[in-house]
Enzyme design. Structure first.
Site, short mmCIF file in Angstrom:
data_model
loop_
_atom_site.label_atom_id
_atom_site.label_comp_id
_atom_site.label_asym_id
_atom_site.label_seq_id
_atom_site.Cartn_x
_atom_site.Cartn_y
_atom_site.Cartn_z
N ARG A 105 -9.65 16.60 5.60
CA ARG A 105 -10.35 16.90 4.32
C ARG A 105 -11.72 17.49 4.60
O ARG A 105 -12.41 17.07 5.53
CB ARG A 105 -10.50 15.61 3.50
N HIS A 144 -12.76 3.47 -0.73
CA HIS A 144 -12.81 2.57 0.42
C HIS A 144 -13.45 1.22 0.05
O HIS A 144 -13.95 0.50 0.92
CB HIS A 144 -13.59 3.18 1.61
N ASN A 164 0.87 -1.17 0.00
CA ASN A 164 0.00 0.00 0.00
C ASN A 164 0.91 1.22 0.00
O ASN A 164 1.44 1.61 1.03
CB ASN A 164 -0.87 -0.04 1.26
N ARG A 166 -2.54 -2.09 -3.47
CA ARG A 166 -3.71 -1.24 -3.36
C ARG A 166 -3.54 -0.10 -4.36
O ARG A 166 -2.55 0.63 -4.30
CB ARG A 166 -3.80 -0.68 -1.96
N GLU A 183 -8.26 -4.39 4.95
CA GLU A 183 -8.12 -4.18 3.51
C GLU A 183 -6.97 -5.03 2.94
O GLU A 183 -7.05 -5.53 1.82
CB GLU A 183 -7.85 -2.69 3.22
#
Ligand code: ADP
Length: 405
Positions: free
Chosen positions: A241, A181, A9, A93, A385
């Site tokens: 964010r 996601h 990742n 990823r 994940e």
């Protein structure tokens, strides 16, 4: 020799990895770690499958100036310490699969070229995600590599969820509500199917609340709508964010405050959200511990937005049969869960205070936290994940990982 799958990742300032050994067609975590602070305060940390620290090393900024230097340091460490584990494939990823990829794909030159065309869709992440794939293809062209996308899980969502109210040609050019996601949602939906198949086949909202945060509405385990859209800025306010915003505010910053698009981008990605609202921190722990009113307001704002967006997704689904919390905040912050569910009073969801209070990481697995009088179940399901990526990678190698997905 035990075969292993490496999951990577990679971002612009950090690169994380997890190594899974394939034992009896099952995947067991053996190593995890990565390099953080690339170019500023580089640090390599690696743990074994039980969490014991195997490496904890700091570097001068000049020793690891960029992502490619970090990849080489990590590759060197892995080569020296892997012992008898042979890496048979690498799963990556990759944030953006564009309109093209609806599921993970084995990477060849043509795929890599297509993925490069999506860099403008996610400039901050896509380049960093693809870099290690390119480097590895040069060093080990024989090693199978699989790209797993944050967007793929949402590609089957209905057209109504895929469009903005903008001129049609922009949709054709790729300005779509992609959603992100997806690997987390896919994993959590799979776990829910294992633990509560009846609920999993119904109408479920999953709240992935981490430093990035979004919600996904699922019907029978498939994404119907989600709060992030064209970029990972939309929807909920996050650590730094902004989340959804009046597009007119962005025009104002550019036209009347004289900010450049890059400055606005930096503000929306790194200076807004909980940090911008509070002026104190992007971390929910710090804000919950603070007695300053700005901290309380930021938390209230976040919880209300999660509840409002959940209600909107319940409209998409035509009802709500379960609500699921996951990721850093969702798995660890009972106070946030309490406030979100309290704000969702109209749905008839009611928490068990005891179950909610004791559901904190490290969780062994999913925990049900609703009260007996709740109209529908509320779950906390820890996400994974990396395991999802490892399973996809193994499947594309033609070796099925036991597991239910
Ligand atoms: P990501 O993977 O997107 O970096 P995570 O899912 O790990 O993010 O979530 C990180 C966030 O989770 C932190 O910024 C913090 O706000 C929150 N978090 C982690 N632990 C706790 C805790 N014990 N209580 C409240 N919030 C927590």
């Amino acid at each position: 020799m035990s075969d292993s799958i490496l999951v990577v990742n990679a971002g612009s300032s950090s690169i994380k990895f997890k190594l899974f050994r394939i034992v009896d067609r099952d995947l067991t975590p053996a190593l995890s770690g990565g390099m953080s602070g690339i170019g500023s305060t580089p640090a390599l940390k690696v743990r074994d499958g039980r969490g014991s620290v195997l490496a904890d090393r700091r570097f001068e900024a000049g020793e690891v100036p960029d992502a490619s230097a970090a990849q080489h340091h990590l590759a060197d460490w892995l080569l020296h310490h892997l012992g008898d584990a042979a890496i048979v494939a690498v799963g990556h990823r990759v944030v953006h699969g564009g309109p093209t990829f609806t599921e993970p794909v084995r990477v060849d030159d043509a795929v890599l070229r297509t993925l490069e065309t999506f860099i403008p869709l996610a400039p901050l992440h896509q380049l960093g995600n693809l870099d290690p794939i390119r480097v590895l293809r040069e060093r080990r062209p024989d090693l199978p590599q699989v790209a797993c996308f944050d967007t793929a899980f949402h590609r089957g969502h209905p057209e109504l969820s895929d469009r903005f109210a903008l001129p049609r040609f922009l949709y054709d050019e790729g300005v779509r509500r992609y959603g992100f996601h997806g690997l987390s949602y896919e994993y959590v939906a799979g776990r829910l199917r294992e633990i509560d198949p009846e609920v999993a086949s119904g109408r479920v909202v999953i709240a992935h609340l981490g430093s990035g945060a979004s919600l996904c509405a699922l019907a029978d385990g498939r994404s119907q709508d989600t709060t992030m859209s064209f970029t990972a800025l939309d929807g909920l306010p996050m650590g730094t964010r902004s989340g959804a915003l009046d597009p007119g505010a962005v025009l104002h910053l550019i036209e009347h405050k004289g900010m450049s698009p890059a400055e606005v981008g930096h503000m929306l990605y790194f200076e807004s959200g909980l940090l911008g609202l509070s002026g104190i921190s992007n971390d929910v722990r710090t804000l919950l511990a603070s007695d300053r009113p700005e901290a309380a307001m930021a938390i209230d704002f976040f919880c209300r937005r999660v509840a409002q967006a959940t209600a909107a997704l319940a409209v998409t689904l035509g009802g709500l049969d379960a609500f699921v919390f996951t990721a850093g905040i969702g798995e660890n912050a009972p106070e946030i869960r309490r406030r979100v569910i309290a704000a969702l009073g109209l749905t008839g969801l009611i928490l068990s205070n005891d179950a909610n209070g004791s559901a904190v990481a490290p969780l062994d697995g999913p925990v049900r936290i609703d009260a007996p009088e709740s109209r529908a179940p509320i779950w906390v399901v820890p996400t994974d994940e990396e395991l999802m990526i490892a399973r996809h990678t193994m499947r594309l190698l033609g070796r099925s990982a036991s597991g239910t997905e």
